[in-house]
Design a protein around this motif. Sequence first.
Motif, short mmCIF file in Angstrom:
data_model
loop_
_atom_site.label_atom_id
_atom_site.label_comp_id
_atom_site.label_asym_id
_atom_site.label_seq_id
_atom_site.Cartn_x
_atom_site.Cartn_y
_atom_site.Cartn_z
N ALA A 108 0.82 -1.22 0.00
CA ALA A 108 0.00 0.00 0.00
C ALA A 108 0.85 1.27 0.00
O ALA A 108 0.32 2.37 -0.16
N ARG A 109 2.13 1.13 0.17
CA ARG A 109 3.00 2.30 0.15
C ARG A 109 2.95 2.97 -1.23
O ARG A 109 2.61 2.32 -2.23
N ARG A 114 7.85 1.54 -2.26
CA ARG A 114 7.37 0.32 -1.61
C ARG A 114 8.48 -0.51 -0.99
O ARG A 114 8.24 -1.27 -0.06
N PHE A 115 9.68 -0.38 -1.52
CA PHE A 115 10.83 -1.15 -1.04
C PHE A 115 12.04 -0.23 -0.96
O PHE A 115 12.07 0.84 -1.57
N ASP A 116 13.05 -0.67 -0.21
CA ASP A 116 14.29 0.09 -0.14
C ASP A 116 14.93 0.13 -1.52
O ASP A 116 14.81 -0.82 -2.30
N ARG A 117 15.61 1.23 -1.79
CA ARG A 117 16.27 1.41 -3.09
C ARG A 117 17.76 1.15 -2.95
O ARG A 117 18.36 1.39 -1.90
N MET A 118 18.35 0.69 -4.02
CA MET A 118 19.79 0.47 -4.07
C MET A 118 20.49 1.81 -4.32
O MET A 118 19.87 2.77 -4.78
N GLU A 166 16.67 -6.21 -4.21
CA GLU A 166 16.15 -7.50 -4.66
C GLU A 166 15.76 -8.42 -3.50
O GLU A 166 14.70 -9.05 -3.54
N ALA A 167 16.60 -8.51 -2.48
CA ALA A 167 16.33 -9.41 -1.36
C ALA A 167 15.02 -9.05 -0.67
O ALA A 167 14.26 -9.94 -0.26
#
Length: 184
Positions: A108-109, A114-118, A166-167
Amino acid sequence: MDSIFPHARKPRLGYNTAQVEEFLEVARRAYDGNPIAGDAPLTSEKIRLTAFAMQKGGYSTSHVDAALERLEDAFAAQERQVASRLHGDEAWLREARTTAQVVSNRLARPESQRFDRMNPVVLGYNVREVDRFADKLTRYFRDGWPISVDDVRTVVFSTQRGGYREAQVDLVLDAVVDVMLAVR
């Protein structure tokens, strides 16, 4: 032992035949409830995370992967039966609902967050592709839109610099598979 899967055509790479055969023997013993000393405990999650070395002319990766998916399904069903007997169906489903809620909250972010960025010079999953798939998963959890376990297991994202970690994405996809197998 006779070949249990087709081999990759030489010079193509396939899975290491000895590793695959050894893993399947351990899995057979574990499923039958007859592990021997030295066999590591095996669960549906461990099956999902199993990886084999590659070798020229090894077993066809697509055939082995399909067998591993069926094996994961069988172990998940067995795990559910055991958990239901020990704790009841409601406890099993409550855990699945809790995991589904955690996943739904993550999805829902806002897009691209939504996920951490590299780091901008390091490759990660393509943000737009992951967000598009996350939207499909949101519709599955929120509205019951059809999506299969295989759709989640086989999704592939291209990479981009500064993409999603990715992880972290893979961990959420594994949780989605767990929920889907739990409510089958």
